[in-house]
Design an enzyme around this catalytic site. Structure first.
Site, PDB file in Angstrom:
ATOM      1  N   ASN A  12      41.652  33.848  37.023  1.00  0.00           N
ATOM      2  CA  ASN A  12      41.094  33.047  38.146  1.00  0.00           C
ATOM      3  C   ASN A  12      40.541  31.625  37.770  1.00  0.00           C
ATOM      4  OD1 ASN A  12      39.975  31.948  40.305  1.00  0.00           O
ATOM      5  ND2 ASN A  12      38.782  33.438  40.857  1.00  0.00           N
ATOM      6  N   LYS A  14      39.231  29.201  39.045  1.00  0.00           N
ATOM      7  CA  LYS A  14      38.422  28.765  39.987  1.00  0.00           C
ATOM      8  C   LYS A  14      38.416  27.467  39.877  1.00  0.00           C
ATOM      9  CE  LYS A  14      35.579  32.888  39.441  1.00  0.00           C
ATOM     10  NZ  LYS A  14      34.463  33.496  39.418  1.00  0.00           N
ATOM     11  N   GLU A 102      33.421  34.311  46.530  1.00  0.00           N
ATOM     12  CA  GLU A 102      32.830  32.934  46.618  1.00  0.00           C
ATOM     13  C   GLU A 102      33.466  32.140  47.959  1.00  0.00           C
ATOM     14  OE1 GLU A 102      34.223  31.868  42.563  1.00  0.00           O
ATOM     15  OE2 GLU A 102      32.476  33.076  41.580  1.00  0.00           O
ATOM     16  N   GLU A 170      35.289  43.572  43.017  1.00  0.00           N
ATOM     17  CA  GLU A 170      34.753  42.570  42.121  1.00  0.00           C
ATOM     18  C   GLU A 170      33.095  42.562  42.626  1.00  0.00           C
ATOM     19  OE1 GLU A 170      37.010  39.183  40.332  1.00  0.00           O
ATOM     20  OE2 GLU A 170      36.636  38.640  42.390  1.00  0.00           O
ATOM     21  N   GLY A 176      30.549  36.276  36.866  1.00  0.00           N
ATOM     22  CA  GLY A 176      30.063  35.335  36.287  1.00  0.00           C
ATOM     23  C   GLY A 176      28.744  35.467  35.755  1.00  0.00           C
ATOM     24  N   SER A 216      32.929  39.593  34.861  1.00  0.00           N
ATOM     25  CA  SER A 216      32.473  39.639  33.686  1.00  0.00           C
ATOM     26  C   SER A 216      33.459  40.497  32.551  1.00  0.00           C
ATOM     27  CB  SER A 216      31.138  40.122  33.265  1.00  0.00           C
ATOM     28  OG  SER A 216      30.451  39.023  34.139  1.00  0.00           O
TER      29      SER A 216
HETATM   30  P1  PGA Z   1      34.180  36.284  36.146  1.00  0.00           P
HETATM   31  O1  PGA Z   1      34.671  36.055  37.617  1.00  0.00           O
HETATM   32  O2  PGA Z   1      35.048  36.961  35.007  1.00  0.00           O
HETATM   33  O3  PGA Z   1      33.805  35.115  35.468  1.00  0.00           O
HETATM   34  O4  PGA Z   1      32.825  37.307  36.240  1.00  0.00           O
HETATM   35  C1  PGA Z   1      35.883  36.910  37.919  1.00  0.00           C
HETATM   36  C2  PGA Z   1      36.075  36.558  39.473  1.00  0.00           C
HETATM   37  O5  PGA Z   1      35.365  35.945  40.118  1.00  0.00           O
HETATM   38  O6  PGA Z   1      37.134  36.894  39.846  1.00  0.00           O
END
Ligand code: PGA
Length: 253
Positions: A12, A14, A102, A170, A176, A216
């Site tokens: 992803n 983003k 998000e 998640e 993040g 993460s």
């Molecule tokens: P991250 O995000 O691996 O940066 O923690 C995962 C996600 O939001 O899909």
């Protein structure tokens, strides 16, 4: 006897990257996947909308699939700034991520809206990745399993099956932040999600549906998480922006 579910490693991106970044990331992954031995893993990249065409072009023939990060709940119409599932399918997308925290938090998306989007996406021929997850406050209040069960129950589309729907757990506090769920925390929720899926869809579909972990996930923790009985892949944010890290995760099964 537990079913063998095909691991899905989904990146992803983003709101990250420009054309040059998409080109080099996709080209790097395409090269690796074309010569890879491990074809038992399904690999998916979800770039921002404007980078879909370029990324799809660069990935052509590599076996890596492409997906989007959201879609509208209607197939077409007067919705300024939105993107339809029909167009995503037309652009070559196989999957769409829906209900990411998000989107739930920053855009106020509800389970009901996510379910509507998912039903429209299925009607357009896309597969859906439905995201669920608790906040730190909810975890501390002992509500983790209930919150996840509830989000799952209300956001799963009518017509969901193991072949068209994937669930992504998640935990919001792990996204993040570098603070990954422990294997015990992840397996606990994944097992509860599996049970809910079996209740809702029947034992066979519930057993066959893939449940991804996200938050993460990195090369250093992927192997341990992906080895858990009810973890069938990963939804990867930050680490999907590096060919080396994302590829290492995809090989960690
Ligand atoms: P991250 O995000 O691996 O940066 O923690 C995962 C996600 O939001 O899909």
């Amino acid at each position: 006897m537990p079913l063998k579910r095909k691991i899905l490693i989904a990146g992803n991106w983003k709101m990250n990257g420009l054309k040059k970044d998409a080109r080099s990331l996709a080209a790097g992954l395409a090269k690796k996947n074309s010569s890879a031995k491990n074809q038992s893993v399904e690999i998916l990249i979800c770039p921002p909308f404007p980078l879909l065409a370029l990324t799809a072009d660069t990935l052509k023939g590599s076996g890596i699939k492409i997906g989007a990060q959201d879609c509208h709940s209607q197939l077409t119409g007067a919705h300024t700034g939105d993107v339809s599932a029909a167009l995503l399918a037309n652009m070559g997308c196989t999957y769409v991520i829906l209900g990411h925290s998000e989107r739930r938090i920053n855009h106020g998306e509800t389970d009901k809206q996510i379910k509507m989007k998912a039903e429209t996406a299925l009607a357009a021929g896309l597969k859906v990745i439905i995201c669920i997850g608790e906040t730190l406050k909810q975890r501390k209040a002992g509500q983790t399993l209930n919150i996840n069960r509830q989000q799952l129950r209300y956001s799963l589309p009518v017509g969901a099956s193991a072949s068209n729907t994937v669930v992504a757990y998640e935990p919001v506090w792990a996204i993040g932040t570098g603070q990954v769920a422990t294997p015990e925390q992840a397996q606990d929720v994944h097992a509860a999600v599996r049970k809910t899926l079996k209740n809702k869809l029947g034992s066979e579909e519930g057993n066959a549906m893939r449940i991804l972990y996200g938050g993460s996930m990195k090369p250093s923790n992927a192997k341990e998480l992906l080895a858990l009985p009810d973890v069938d892949g990963g939804l990867i944010g930050g680490a999907s922006l590096s060919v080396k890290d994302f590829w290492t995760i995809a090989q960690a099964t």
